[in-house]
Design an enzyme around this catalytic site. Structure first.
Site, mmCIF file in Angstrom:
data_model
loop_
_atom_site.group_PDB
_atom_site.id
_atom_site.type_symbol
_atom_site.label_atom_id
_atom_site.label_comp_id
_atom_site.label_asym_id
_atom_site.label_seq_id
_atom_site.Cartn_x
_atom_site.Cartn_y
_atom_site.Cartn_z
ATOM 1 N NE ARG A 185 -4.269 -1.483 0.130
ATOM 2 C CZ ARG A 185 -4.381 -2.574 -0.627
ATOM 3 N NH1 ARG A 185 -3.433 -2.917 -1.472
ATOM 4 N NH2 ARG A 185 -5.476 -3.318 -0.557
ATOM 5 C CD GLU A 197 -3.317 3.067 -5.266
ATOM 6 O OE1 GLU A 197 -4.379 2.510 -5.611
ATOM 7 O OE2 GLU A 197 -2.344 2.450 -4.799
ATOM 8 C CG HIS A 246 -3.402 -0.954 -6.654
ATOM 9 N ND1 HIS A 246 -3.707 -0.274 -5.500
ATOM 10 C CD2 HIS A 246 -3.362 -2.264 -6.299
ATOM 11 C CE1 HIS A 246 -3.855 -1.134 -4.502
ATOM 12 N NE2 HIS A 246 -3.644 -2.354 -4.967
HETATM 13 C C1 GLV Z 1 -5.073 -5.336 -3.806
HETATM 14 O O1 GLV Z 1 -4.306 -4.472 -3.571
HETATM 15 C C2 GLV Z 1 -5.601 -6.208 -2.799
HETATM 16 O O2 GLV Z 1 -5.428 -5.907 -1.610
HETATM 17 O O3 GLV Z 1 -6.188 -7.229 -3.156
#
Ligand code: GLV
Length: 350
Positions: A242, A271, A289
């Site tokens: 993250r 984001e 992402h």
């Molecule tokens: C994506 O970032 C997830 O947590 O699945």
């Protein structure tokens, strides 16, 4: 069972055929287009539904569920659930579920792809070539850093961290160090080929550092200027966890001042905004992402979230305790809005 069909809200377009399974048992309101729901919109959508299928874009806490008196289950399509305020949901008796396991290997693959791309300057080389800068082959063009035989550091050693360790150790002959809240059992360490290290040891010994830890208030900016200063100037940093784990300005500064060779980010603090300081750098690979974004895995995640939601609502073929409850203490304590009976969840009468 409930005396009427439960109502379910789906916050983003997912895979229609998978989401359609819900319609056999519930009334479904699906969002037709990708939408950034603000707090008021989330609150309005959640009021009046029994369950919701949401993604990491949907930030849900006390304010968003204040009027959602029927809401029993929030099924997050993703393994990370820092978009959900779990204590607030628990206080309201709402179950939260996530989608672990099905995305482990795909996300580990992306971590490795980013590591290779950054350390061997693949994206930078591609851009340079397309820009017409390749006048003549030269011995010293785009010199990068080896993966094989190097030391791979992994911060966070859950399922994805372990899958990355296996790739590094068994596939690339890397020495693998990891840091985690607690060390793995010795047999697991042996199987994945990794050794526990203190945080500072990890930073200073890693030739490449991958961040794979869940984001919490405690590890906000754990990779800051001080941590970056402890890393080798030749090192690569990859974040697939993250954005809030890394101080992005400190990272941009280290990359532009030769204090860190290269980096790759799949996640960002704000984001979908990416800081101009990062966009301006050549020695960083930036992806939007996409850690779990293979077609097969994204489909599996939606299926698992649908299964979790149905099971939590006590409907469908797998009616019963949802398999991936994040706040399972609710079921055990009997404070969930769903009632359990013989190991099965059933919807409490309204
Ligand atoms: C994506 O970032 C997830 O947590 O699945």
């Amino acid at each position: 069972m409930a005396d009427q069909r439960p109502r379910v809200w789906v916050s983003q377009p997912l895979f229609d055929d998978t989401v359609a399974q819900l319609a056999a048992y519930c009334d479904v309101v699906a969002t037709p287009e990708i939408t950034a729901h603000d707090s008021a919109a989330l609150a309005a959508q959640l009021a009046g539904v029994d369950g919701a299928l949401v993604t990491l874009n949907d930030r849900i806490g006390a304010a968003e569920v204040a009027a959602a008196s029927q809401l029993k289950v929030i099924a997050n399509v993703g393994v990370g659930y820092n978009n959900l305020d779990i204590p607030a949901l628990s206080a309201a008796g709402i179950l939260a579920t996530n989608t672990p396991d099905v995305l482990t290997e795909t996300t580990a693959d992306l971590g490795f792809a980013l590591l290779m791309a950054a350390a061997r300057r693949i994206v930078e080389s591609d851009r340079w070539l397309r820009d017409g800068q390749w006048g003549q082959w030269s011995f010293t063009t785009m010199l990068g850093t080896d993966l094989h035989g190097s030391t791979l550091g992994i911060l966070g050693m859950g399922r994805i961290g372990q899958a990355i360790a296996r790739r590094g150790h068994h596939g690339f002959g890397m020495k693998v160090l990891y840091h985690n809240r607690s060390p793995l059992p010795e047999d697991v360490e042996r199987e994945v080929g990794a050794r526990y290290a203190g945080f500072d040891e990890l930073l200073s010994h890693a030739d490449h550092l991958l961040l794979v830890l869940p984001y919490t208030a405690q590890n906000h900016h754990i990779i800051d200027a001080t941590a970056l200063a402890k890393m080798k100037p030749s090192a690569t940093l990859v974040n697939i966890a993250r954005g809030g784990i890394v101080d992005e300005l400190a990272l941009a500064d280290a990359l532009s001042n030769g204090r860190l060779a290269s980096a790759a980010l799949d996640v960002y603090e704000n984001e979908p905004q990416v800081r101009p300081e990062l966009l301006a750098l050549r020695n960083i690979v930036l992806t939007p992402h996409i850690g779990s974004a293979s077609l097969a895995t994204r489909r599996a995640m939606v299926q698992l979230a649908v299964d979790n939601l149905q099971a939590g609502l006590g409907i469908g073929p797998d009616a019963g305790r949802p398999v991936n409850v994040v706040n399972a203490d609710l079921l055990d304590s009997g404070t969930a809005r769903v009632a359990t009976s013989g190991g099965k969840t059933i919807i409490k009468k309204r």
